[in-house]
Design a protein around this motif. Structure first.
Motif, mmCIF file in Angstrom:
data_model
loop_
_atom_site.group_PDB
_atom_site.id
_atom_site.type_symbol
_atom_site.label_atom_id
_atom_site.label_comp_id
_atom_site.label_asym_id
_atom_site.label_seq_id
_atom_site.Cartn_x
_atom_site.Cartn_y
_atom_site.Cartn_z
ATOM 1 N N ASP A 121 -4.631 -16.379 1.707
ATOM 2 C CA ASP A 121 -4.319 -15.856 0.373
ATOM 3 C C ASP A 121 -5.072 -16.637 -0.694
ATOM 4 O O ASP A 121 -4.720 -17.780 -1.001
ATOM 5 C CB ASP A 121 -2.812 -15.942 0.117
ATOM 6 C CG ASP A 121 -2.433 -15.479 -1.279
ATOM 7 O OD1 ASP A 121 -3.178 -14.658 -1.852
ATOM 8 O OD2 ASP A 121 -1.408 -15.953 -1.810
ATOM 9 N N ASN A 123 -5.038 -16.208 -3.831
ATOM 10 C CA ASN A 123 -4.312 -16.283 -5.102
ATOM 11 C C ASN A 123 -3.185 -17.307 -5.094
ATOM 12 O O ASN A 123 -2.549 -17.530 -6.120
ATOM 13 C CB ASN A 123 -3.735 -14.902 -5.436
ATOM 14 C CG ASN A 123 -4.812 -13.855 -5.578
ATOM 15 O OD1 ASN A 123 -5.735 -13.999 -6.375
ATOM 16 N ND2 ASN A 123 -4.716 -12.795 -4.787
ATOM 17 N N ASP A 125 -0.095 -17.338 -3.852
ATOM 18 C CA ASP A 125 1.144 -16.721 -4.320
ATOM 19 C C ASP A 125 2.389 -17.211 -3.575
ATOM 20 O O ASP A 125 3.471 -16.654 -3.770
ATOM 21 C CB ASP A 125 1.059 -15.196 -4.183
ATOM 22 C CG ASP A 125 0.173 -14.566 -5.241
ATOM 23 O OD1 ASP A 125 0.193 -15.051 -6.383
ATOM 24 O OD2 ASP A 125 -0.540 -13.595 -4.929
ATOM 25 N N GLY A 172 -0.920 -11.357 -6.584
ATOM 26 C CA GLY A 172 -2.313 -10.940 -6.627
ATOM 27 C C GLY A 172 -3.031 -11.556 -7.817
ATOM 28 O O GLY A 172 -2.431 -12.221 -8.663
ATOM 29 N N GLY A 173 -4.321 -11.309 -7.892
ATOM 30 C CA GLY A 173 -5.103 -11.824 -9.008
ATOM 31 C C GLY A 173 -4.895 -11.002 -10.266
ATOM 32 O O GLY A 173 -4.287 -9.929 -10.233
ATOM 33 N N PRO A 174 -5.415 -11.484 -11.422
ATOM 34 C CA PRO A 174 -5.304 -10.734 -12.670
ATOM 35 C C PRO A 174 -5.924 -9.342 -12.534
ATOM 36 O O PRO A 174 -6.925 -9.154 -11.842
ATOM 37 C CB PRO A 174 -6.084 -11.591 -13.667
ATOM 38 C CG PRO A 174 -6.064 -12.975 -13.087
ATOM 39 C CD PRO A 174 -6.097 -12.777 -11.605
ATOM 40 N N GLU A 177 -10.159 -9.497 -16.316
ATOM 41 C CA GLU A 177 -10.424 -10.841 -16.817
ATOM 42 C C GLU A 177 -9.523 -11.178 -18.008
ATOM 43 O O GLU A 177 -9.483 -10.451 -18.993
ATOM 44 C CB GLU A 177 -11.900 -10.974 -17.225
ATOM 45 C CG GLU A 177 -12.289 -12.388 -17.631
ATOM 46 C CD GLU A 177 -13.767 -12.509 -17.957
ATOM 47 O OE1 GLU A 177 -14.176 -13.596 -18.411
ATOM 48 O OE2 GLU A 177 -14.508 -11.517 -17.755
ATOM 49 N N PHE A 182 -0.960 -8.388 -13.148
ATOM 50 C CA PHE A 182 -1.499 -8.769 -11.851
ATOM 51 C C PHE A 182 -1.561 -7.568 -10.911
ATOM 52 O O PHE A 182 -0.752 -6.643 -11.005
ATOM 53 C CB PHE A 182 -0.660 -9.894 -11.243
ATOM 54 C CG PHE A 182 -0.788 -11.179 -12.006
ATOM 55 C CD1 PHE A 182 -1.695 -12.142 -11.602
ATOM 56 C CD2 PHE A 182 -0.041 -11.405 -13.154
ATOM 57 C CE1 PHE A 182 -1.835 -13.334 -12.315
ATOM 58 C CE2 PHE A 182 -0.172 -12.585 -13.875
ATOM 59 C CZ PHE A 182 -1.078 -13.549 -13.456
ATOM 60 N N GLU A 183 -2.548 -7.608 -10.016
ATOM 61 C CA GLU A 183 -2.874 -6.453 -9.171
ATOM 62 C C GLU A 183 -1.720 -5.989 -8.294
ATOM 63 O O GLU A 183 -1.578 -4.802 -8.033
ATOM 64 C CB GLU A 183 -4.083 -6.790 -8.281
ATOM 65 C CG GLU A 183 -5.395 -6.910 -9.030
ATOM 66 C CD GLU A 183 -6.556 -7.218 -8.108
ATOM 67 O OE1 GLU A 183 -6.328 -7.876 -7.065
ATOM 68 O OE2 GLU A 183 -7.683 -6.788 -8.409
#
Length: 216
Positions: A121, A123, A125, A172-174, A177, A182-183
């Protein structure tokens, strides 16, 4: 007064297609998850009103070799008496039971579980929620024990055991930008009392509406 959630929700459960079909045909054979790292404790898990996230989860399991045919099972759920971590009351409640769990662990000489990342992972999390799961299960166990004591003493009890547990998670990531979105953010529901699941269904594809009939 406001602890029982009066409405129904639609939940989606990502799974192997054969498991989906089994529950459609045998709806009383509920799939209970009891992993020590489950985010909301023991129960059957659903993504609340989030078919796409359930399907993505199943597809990710296929990539890991844990599922051959990713699928999604739909369910109509009544939350009932819900330990809802979107409600500040239950955040305070779980903080109380964390202290209780920590004190008990110290008395027994047990090491406190920790939430952990998985190496795959990017990210970070903390996908393995061992601490959260242990504290939530401690809460349920203590409530159950007190309920039993009152039943044995009085023949009835004012204590209620939770039917479901619910939480919101940023994962998840942003989304883009600099985003605060978050995704993989989602609301997750863990059903402990299987009577809260009113029925299962196979999600259908959306059709165009309104349909325009051509005339000659």
């Amino acid at each position: 007064m406001y602890d029982v959630r009066p409405n129904f929700i639609i939940g989606f459960h990502g799974c192997e297609k054969s498991d989906r079909d089994k529950l459609i045909n045998h709806p009383n054979e509920i799939l209970i998850s009891k992993n020590p790292y489950d985010w909301l404790g023991n129960g059957m898990y659903f993504w609340e009103n989030n078919y796409a996230r359930a399907l993505l989860w199943a597809k990710e399991k296929k990539k890991n070799g844990k599922i051959k045919n990713p699928s999604v099972l739909g369910a109509v759920i009544h939350l009932g008496y819900c330990c809802d971590f979107l409600d500040s009351k239950y955040i305070h409640l779980i903080q109380y039971y964390y202290t209780s769990f920590k004190d008990l662990s110290e008395i027994l000489g047990d090491e406190l579980p920790k939430n952990k990342d998985v190496p795959s992972d990017p990210n970070r999390d903390m996908l393995l929620r061992n601490l959260d799961c242990a504290v939530i299960e401690h809460m349920h166990q203590r409530i159950l024990e007190n309920w039993k004591k009152e039943i044995e003493k009085n023949g009835n009890s004012s204590i209620r055991n939770f039917d479901t547990t619910r939480g919101v998670f940023t994962e998840g990531g942003p989304a883009f930008e600099g985003a605060g979105l978050f995704e993989k953010s989602h609301i997750q529901v863990c059903v402990r009392n299987s009577n809260c699941i009113k029925g299962f269904f196979i999600p259908r594809d959306e059709v165009f509406f309104p349909q325009v009939n051509s005339t000659s």
